[in-house]
Design a protein around this motif. Sequence first.
Motif, PDB file in Angstrom:
ATOM      1  N   LEU A   7      10.837  60.942 -61.991  1.00 23.77           N
ATOM      2  CA  LEU A   7       9.524  60.483 -61.539  1.00 23.77           C
ATOM      3  C   LEU A   7       8.452  60.769 -62.579  1.00 23.77           C
ATOM      4  O   LEU A   7       7.553  59.956 -62.810  1.00 23.77           O
ATOM      5  CB  LEU A   7       9.166  61.163 -60.213  1.00 23.77           C
ATOM      6  CG  LEU A   7       9.794  60.579 -58.953  1.00 23.77           C
ATOM      7  CD1 LEU A   7       9.534  61.485 -57.759  1.00 23.77           C
ATOM      8  CD2 LEU A   7       9.251  59.179 -58.675  1.00 23.77           C
ATOM      9  N   SER A   8       8.560  61.921 -63.210  1.00 26.98           N
ATOM     10  CA  SER A   8       7.576  62.272 -64.236  1.00 26.98           C
ATOM     11  C   SER A   8       7.658  61.309 -65.416  1.00 26.98           C
ATOM     12  O   SER A   8       6.630  60.850 -65.934  1.00 26.98           O
ATOM     13  CB  SER A   8       7.818  63.712 -64.695  1.00 26.98           C
ATOM     14  OG  SER A   8       6.869  64.094 -65.660  1.00 26.98           O
ATOM     15  N   ASP A   9       8.879  60.966 -65.841  1.00 26.60           N
ATOM     16  CA  ASP A   9       9.028  59.984 -66.928  1.00 26.60           C
ATOM     17  C   ASP A   9       8.456  58.633 -66.541  1.00 26.60           C
ATOM     18  O   ASP A   9       7.823  57.942 -67.359  1.00 26.60           O
ATOM     19  CB  ASP A   9      10.507  59.820 -67.273  1.00 26.60           C
ATOM     20  CG  ASP A   9      11.031  60.930 -68.178  1.00 26.60           C
ATOM     21  OD1 ASP A   9      10.269  61.883 -68.438  1.00 26.60           O
ATOM     22  OD2 ASP A   9      12.193  60.840 -68.604  1.00 26.60           O
ATOM     23  N   ARG A  10       8.653  58.235 -65.296  1.00 31.25           N
ATOM     24  CA  ARG A  10       8.253  56.903 -64.869  1.00 31.25           C
ATOM     25  C   ARG A  10       6.764  56.810 -64.550  1.00 31.25           C
ATOM     26  O   ARG A  10       6.136  55.775 -64.794  1.00 31.25           O
ATOM     27  CB  ARG A  10       9.064  56.494 -63.636  1.00 31.25           C
ATOM     28  CG  ARG A  10      10.558  56.269 -63.901  1.00 31.25           C
ATOM     29  CD  ARG A  10      11.277  55.895 -62.617  1.00 31.25           C
ATOM     30  NE  ARG A  10      10.707  54.695 -62.032  1.00 31.25           N
ATOM     31  CZ  ARG A  10      11.041  53.457 -62.359  1.00 31.25           C
ATOM     32  NH1 ARG A  10      11.969  53.248 -63.284  1.00 31.25           N
ATOM     33  NH2 ARG A  10      10.464  52.426 -61.784  1.00 31.25           N
ATOM     34  N   LEU A  11       6.199  57.864 -63.984  1.00 28.77           N
ATOM     35  CA  LEU A  11       4.834  57.776 -63.461  1.00 28.77           C
ATOM     36  C   LEU A  11       3.796  58.471 -64.336  1.00 28.77           C
ATOM     37  O   LEU A  11       2.622  58.104 -64.313  1.00 28.77           O
ATOM     38  CB  LEU A  11       4.782  58.377 -62.048  1.00 28.77           C
ATOM     39  CG  LEU A  11       5.712  57.731 -61.012  1.00 28.77           C
ATOM     40  CD1 LEU A  11       5.634  58.486 -59.689  1.00 28.77           C
ATOM     41  CD2 LEU A  11       5.346  56.264 -60.811  1.00 28.77           C
ATOM     42  N   TYR A  19      14.088  62.202 -70.479  1.00 31.18           N
ATOM     43  CA  TYR A  19      15.340  61.474 -70.665  1.00 31.18           C
ATOM     44  C   TYR A  19      15.257  60.436 -71.781  1.00 31.18           C
ATOM     45  O   TYR A  19      16.153  59.611 -71.929  1.00 31.18           O
ATOM     46  CB  TYR A  19      15.730  60.766 -69.358  1.00 31.18           C
ATOM     47  CG  TYR A  19      15.874  61.704 -68.189  1.00 31.18           C
ATOM     48  CD1 TYR A  19      16.748  62.780 -68.226  1.00 31.18           C
ATOM     49  CD2 TYR A  19      15.130  61.513 -67.024  1.00 31.18           C
ATOM     50  CE1 TYR A  19      16.887  63.649 -67.151  1.00 31.18           C
ATOM     51  CE2 TYR A  19      15.258  62.369 -65.946  1.00 31.18           C
ATOM     52  CZ  TYR A  19      16.134  63.438 -66.016  1.00 31.18           C
ATOM     53  OH  TYR A  19      16.259  64.290 -64.951  1.00 31.18           O
ATOM     54  N   ASN A  20      14.207  60.474 -72.574  1.00 28.66           N
ATOM     55  CA  ASN A  20      14.012  59.486 -73.640  1.00 28.66           C
ATOM     56  C   ASN A  20      14.494  60.064 -74.971  1.00 28.66           C
ATOM     57  O   ASN A  20      13.830  60.917 -75.567  1.00 28.66           O
ATOM     58  CB  ASN A  20      12.536  59.102 -73.740  1.00 28.66           C
ATOM     59  CG  ASN A  20      12.297  57.999 -74.758  1.00 28.66           C
ATOM     60  OD1 ASN A  20      13.229  57.537 -75.437  1.00 28.66           O
ATOM     61  ND2 ASN A  20      11.046  57.571 -74.880  1.00 28.66           N
ATOM     62  N   PRO A  21      15.655  59.603 -75.475  1.00 23.89           N
ATOM     63  CA  PRO A  21      16.180  60.190 -76.723  1.00 23.89           C
ATOM     64  C   PRO A  21      15.305  59.908 -77.934  1.00 23.89           C
ATOM     65  O   PRO A  21      15.391  60.633 -78.931  1.00 23.89           O
ATOM     66  CB  PRO A  21      17.554  59.530 -76.867  1.00 23.89           C
ATOM     67  CG  PRO A  21      17.470  58.266 -76.078  1.00 23.89           C
ATOM     68  CD  PRO A  21      16.542  58.557 -74.943  1.00 23.89           C
ATOM     69  N   TYR A  22      14.444  58.880 -77.879  1.00 26.37           N
ATOM     70  CA  TYR A  22      13.582  58.566 -79.013  1.00 26.37           C
ATOM     71  C   TYR A  22      12.385  59.520 -79.110  1.00 26.37           C
ATOM     72  O   TYR A  22      11.669  59.512 -80.100  1.00 26.37           O
ATOM     73  CB  TYR A  22      13.090  57.124 -78.906  1.00 26.37           C
ATOM     74  CG  TYR A  22      14.210  56.122 -78.966  1.00 26.37           C
ATOM     75  CD1 TYR A  22      14.867  55.839 -80.164  1.00 26.37           C
ATOM     76  CD2 TYR A  22      14.648  55.480 -77.815  1.00 26.37           C
ATOM     77  CE1 TYR A  22      15.911  54.941 -80.219  1.00 26.37           C
ATOM     78  CE2 TYR A  22      15.692  54.564 -77.857  1.00 26.37           C
ATOM     79  CZ  TYR A  22      16.329  54.302 -79.062  1.00 26.37           C
ATOM     80  OH  TYR A  22      17.365  53.424 -79.108  1.00 26.37           O
TER      81      TYR A  22
END
Length: 643
Positions: free
Chosen positions: A242-246, A252-255
Amino acid sequence: MTDKSRVHHADRDGETLSGEALHHRLTRTWSREPGLIGWLSTTDHKEIGRRYLVTALIFLVLGGLLALAIRAQLARPESGLIDPDRYNQIFTMHGTTMMFLFAVPVMDAMAIFLVPLMLGTRAIAFPRLHAFSYYMYLFGGLMLWVAFAMDVGPDAGWFAYVPLSGPEYTPGKRTDIWAQMVTFTEIAALAVAVSMTATILKQRAPGMTLARMPLFVWAILIMSLMVIFSMPSVALASSFLLSDRLVGTHFYNPYENGDSLLWQHLFWFFGHPEVYIIFVPAAGFVSEMVQTFSRRPTFGYPAIVLALMGNGLLAFGLWVHHMFATGLPRLGYAFYTAASMSVAIPAGIQIFCWIATMWDGRPHYKVPMLWVVGFIITFVMGGLTGVMLASVPLDLQLHDTFFVVAHFHYVLIGGAVFPLLGAITYWWPKFTGRLMSEKVGRVSFALTFAGFHTTFFPMHFLGIMGMPRRVYTYPTGMNWETLNLVATIGAFTLAMGVLVFVLNALASLKRGELAGPNPWDAPGLEWATLSPPAPYNFAHIPVSTGRTPLWDNRGELPVMTGLRVDEKELLLTSVLEAEPSIREPSPVPSIWPLIAAIVTALTFVGSIFTPYAVVIGGIPIGIALTLWFWPSDNAVHPEPVID
């Protein structure tokens, strides 16, 4: 001791207050208030357990209907019955509903209703907490299904792997709703686990040492500890998602120095123990039913307890066998292969103990016992394919094929749903006061057993032939058509068996044979009280004299007296030996758990659209919790036990 806490001996259960007079006094004290407010604020574990059970079974029906839609789509190649987008929502909703809204909550339902009765106590520990847990569970399920009805249901699978479920590949609110639903259900499960653990450790009947506890109670204790240790992992995983999305974080972003495999590690550290969180209570059901219908105490009681513990411990060391295709170090593969194969040992010990109990007893093959036999056959088959999938080379070939679908359902339906349906039949008299029809029950079992194997056994061959899972259609000429058609016919047969079971249960509510307190001649304390139980469970607290107290005391069950009748009061005992230690007041019903659940639900739903909802929602949540725990002027204080 204050004046308020001094109670005349006539206001305690005992020789001077028993029989009908005691029944009326206790009923007045322990019954909930009439009307809607009383119904919403009740903390009676029996009412909350029934609500959990009915709600979970409704979700079972909804999830089953989605499964029928999946099988109808796959019955023939190149089918256009369901479009790809809707199909993705359907298979995601099916898995999510069955795993999060049915499988664990239905075990909680049985535990909430049965464990206090099995322990010989009048109420559950932290009664307001388990009422709060039910409302959180209900609101989370409603949020998910309302979203699905509005065509914004989740579509990334019940496991929601990143990066597919991340903001780049799944825009919109579908995955946000899924992730927040996880939060609802994990709060509910954790609340029940804490309540169950405290109840089992501190409210057992005098004399019920740990070595005398019913095996189902052992199973619930182990399940509760597993929930406490595993659920925070998936709550953390969904919060990161949720934190990544919102918010724009990059867990979870390898870049951005994140790691997409972190999701799988966090999710499966919960996901594999969850399989045993579901199986362990089912094993407890089987132990109780085998004992009753074999007419002898369970063979190998210590071995079964240790095996349940082994299941619970080993479950936390297996999660990587879901990740054999991710390219992890080969040395780790060897470890998790060995751990995955070793978990079959405690399961095998329990199965041999149940067979030995039946072999040495005089089995009566009533309907609950038929479900036990069906469970043993089906679960052994599922266990064998599980050992096969623990082999890395074979797993790499069969990964994400219908072979895995077959194994998964053999373990969960055969290993959990079959015992559950037997347990509902077995304890139905305690829930309702009436027996289900034996003849109709046998028809239900035959249809369900035959339909299940017709559905899922062909899927082993589909997987070996290369049919991938989670595809909405497949081309002609792959030689999958016949097996898929057979599986679809089996699915509708299975659904017919479940429908007959439900109709049998509903019909028994009015036309079923009156059961009496102990229609099965069972040995547990739950059968020492009325069917259905009175609001106070037991007029006098029973004393446990062994593992089969009703068989050991064919005459009059020994009891302990001295609890208040004008206030809700419980007897607390020591953890190991269950020696009486203190009389503890039980909290009165309150509407504040419901209000706290409502404002928490609104905060969670609002956070899907704006992170500021968490800040704003913290205020009403704090107010609700403050009023929930606000001390009463008429509070009754704990008192030591009077010898």
